[in-house]
Design a protein around this motif. Structure first.
Motif: not given
Lengths: 355, 299
Positions: A77-78, A80-84, A104, A107-108, A151-152, A155, A157, B199, B201-207, B210
């Motif tokens: 999931p981390n 994929r350039p989609v956000n939820t 986000g 993290m980028q 938040r979603a 970034p 997405p 989820e 956090a993972a969705d926002l690109y965290a490993s 992290t």
């Protein structure tokens, strides 16, 4: 508005099983870029599972998911350039609102000044600039909802996934958010995939709707298409209010059927391709008018006052219950209980359904 | 609660009396007694003489030579014991955290039905008295115990490993005694943890790493802190493990205090003074933590 019809998400023959249970039975869907696309269905229909597969929280059992042509079905999931936007927001409780929105971006690898500026813009967009330093627990449900959105979206997405984001809000707020969400989608140009069980929500916001049931897509179309031309019994029953009558079908030709209505009247209407025999006829309550000597005759049981509308509950000649909706206008004549009335089916009121 | 039933309000005070009694009799009174005793004079056959003095504290911190005729110097004996005890308890806490966190995580992420079974399995050994368990541990690790015999029989070692009467054995005993006190509070925290946060956090690109560091650990921190306190504080005052597994070589605060109240060799005021010093240290540490937590909460 849509200059070119690029496909943002292409779902092909996706099957998902959880142990013995099959949640999705080979779903295929194409979702156009820059669209507000809704997955609509009752709970347990597989809509949330499909969303989680796109986000990457679950792995597909078989099938393919492509994002702008690139396969993402096996990506974490981390990556994929989609956000939820989560149903209960899932805001990080130990972080301030602005830190949540900037997460986000952090993290980028965006540096602090840049991400603070971007998060600030996002908060401005959802009208929460004054709350940047609060903790999520200090916000109302509606405000938390906006933070989750900001938040979603921060970034930027390619696709935004929304999992029943309005279900925890009260009615007034929900109605206001519908307009805002649609506006936000048009302003950002990001593809929104919106999951809901609320058909009104789906009808008001969506460019296209996929009606799902029992792990399958039943129908994909615009709000008008699925409301006015439902392909089967499930869709007709699930979307809006409808009367379902079992009728004898004599002939189906070029999308029109000739049927016998209760009371013996012969009637022609648009039809799904079905074989002659007994099938369900859907009649929308608001497309029926009360006129003497019409298609159906009925006896009034009771009248229910709904404010802007009146609901007239009647019984047809064969005793089956039937509902009519009348606008509560000054000139509307309301028949009293026990009155015998005639019902005229307007063009587009009735449609013969596949089972 | 606002606007709710308030008819119980007049009853609140009388209903609190039992709680106050329990706290008063079993918590405040003993500490007060201990504080008073630490300022009394020792009676040689054990017990105290009601003569107020600072001798006990003086004995802890200051030495004037074997016959009391030299210049006053800092007495390092007891301070060293404190230091070593803090070190042992600190290592024990760290070990319990390293082992306890994954254990608690594992249990909390099982299906609800099997969780109870795992928790039960964790707590089963603790139905047996701590003394018995510590002695059993000694039997396991002694020179001709199953551990050494086993290792020798498979040829991994030639002679028995000298485990009993070492700091390592004490550490093992402490770790074994207090591990559940780490597992249970962390379990409670992880069980309440909303996995949608991971989820998100993972969705926002965290490993994964992290996510653990930035989301999971801060959110379950109250459980970790509770576990650390529940392990560190009793480990610091433990005397069974050092006595039974450490022999004469290792001496921890708990043993030092225990000695003072045993038989005719004891020194009650000194034991009370050591206890008071230990208590002040622990309270100070907790206070500093509470301050830090409160400051963070204000942010």
């Amino acid at each position: 508005m849509k200059s070119k019809m690029t496909t943002a998400i292409d779902i092909r023959d996706v099957v998902k099983t959880f142990g013995e249970v099959t949640a999705l039975h080979g779903v295929s869907l194409g979702i156009a870029d820059n669209a507000f696309f809704t997955l609509l269905g009752p709970s347990g229909c597989g809509k949330t599972t499909l969303l989680r597969l796109i986000a990457g929280f679950e792995d597909v059992t078989s099938g393919e998911i492509r994002l702008f042509g690139e396969s993402i079905a096996r990506l974490e999931p981390n990556r994929r350039p989609v956000n939820t936007v989560f149903q209960h927001y899932a805001l990080f409780p130990h972080m301030s609102v602005i830190d949540n929105v900037a997460f986000g971006l952090k993290m980028q690898g965006m540096d602090l000044p840049a991400r603070t500026a971007r998060a600030g813009q996002m908060l401005e967009m959802v009208h929460l600039s004054d709350y940047a330093d609060r903790l999520p627990a200090q916000l109302s449900g509606g405000q938390q909802q906006r933070v989750a959105l900001a938040r979603a979206l921060a970034p930027a997405p390619k696709v935004l996934l929304l999992d029943e984001p309005l279900s925890a809000l009260d009615l007034k707020l929900r109605q206001a958010m519908r307009v805002e969400l649609k506006q936000l989608q048009e302003d950002t140009g990001i593809t929104f995939i919106f999951v809901t069980h609320d058909q009104e929500e789906a009808l008001t916001m969506s460019d296209r709707i996929a009606v799902m049931s029992a792990g399958q897509v039943q129908q994909v179309g615009s709000a008008q298409e699925i409301y006015e031309a439902p392909v089967n019994l499930f869709v007709a029953d699930f979307i809006g209010e409808t009367n379902l009558l079992q009728v004898e079908v004599h002939e189906v030709r070029e999308g029109r059927a000739t049927v016998t209505l209760p009371g013996g009247h012969r009637f022609a209407c648009p039809s799904a391709p079905v074989a002659p025999g007994r099938h369900a006829l859907s009649i929308r309550p608001e497309r029926v008018t009360i006129t003497p000597g019409a298609d159906l005759s009925a006896t009034v049981d009771r009248v229910v006052y709904l404010g802007s509308d009146l609901q007239v509950l009647v019984r047809l000649a064969d005793g089956s219950p039937f509902t009519i909706r009348l606008q509560n206008a000054a000139r509307t004549e309301v028949p009293g209980p026990g009155t015998r009335i005639g019902l005229h089916l307007e063009e587009g009121a009735a449609r013969l359904l596949a089972d | 609660m606002a606007g709710g039933d308030t008819s119980w309000r007049p009853l609140a005070r009388p209903l609190l009396i039992p709680a106050w009694l329990v706290i008063g009799i079993f918590a405040l009174l003993p500490v007060l007694l201990m504080a008073v005793y630490s300022f009394l004079t020792k009676e040689f056959r054990g017990g105290v003489i009601w003569d107020f003095t600072l001798t006990a504290y003086d004995q802890f911190f200051i030495t004037r030579g074997l016959f009391g005729d030299e210049a006053a110097q800092v007495e390092w004996t007891y301070i060293t014991i404190f230091g070593l005890s803090i070190l042992q308890a600190g290592i024990c806490t760290a070990l319990c955290l390293i082992v306890g966190f994954p254990t608690a995580w594992f249990i909390a992420t099982r299906p609800a039905r099997t969780r109870a079974v795992w928790l039960f399995l964790i707590t089963i050994p603790y139905w047996v008295n701590l003394l018995i368990r510590t002695v059993s541990l000694k039997f396991l690790i002694r020179d001709n115990g199953p551990l050494n015999e086993g290792l020798m029989s498979i040829g991994l070692i030639d002679g028995p490993l000298p485990l009993v009467n070492t700091n390592l054995a004490v550490q093992l005993g402490l770790f074994y005694s207090y591990l559940p006190f780490m597992v249970l509070p962390i379990y409670a925290a992880v069980e309440r943890y909303n996995f949608a946060l991971s989820e998100a956090a993972a969705d926002l690109y965290a490993s994964r790493w992290t996510t653990l560091r930035e989301i999971v650990l801060p959110v379950v921190r109250p459980g970790i802190v509770a576990g650390c306190i529940l392990v560190f504080v009793p480990a610091l005052g433990a005397f069974l493990a050092p006595d039974l597994l450490g022999g004469a070589k290792t001496f921890m605060i708990g043993s030092l205090i225990e000695e003072q109240f045993k038989g005719s060799q004891g020194n009650w005021p000194f034991g009370a003074a050591v206890s008071m010093i230990l208590l002040s240290l622990v309270l100070m540490a907790l206070l500093i933590y509470a301050r830090a937590a409160a400051r963070e909460g204000e942010r």
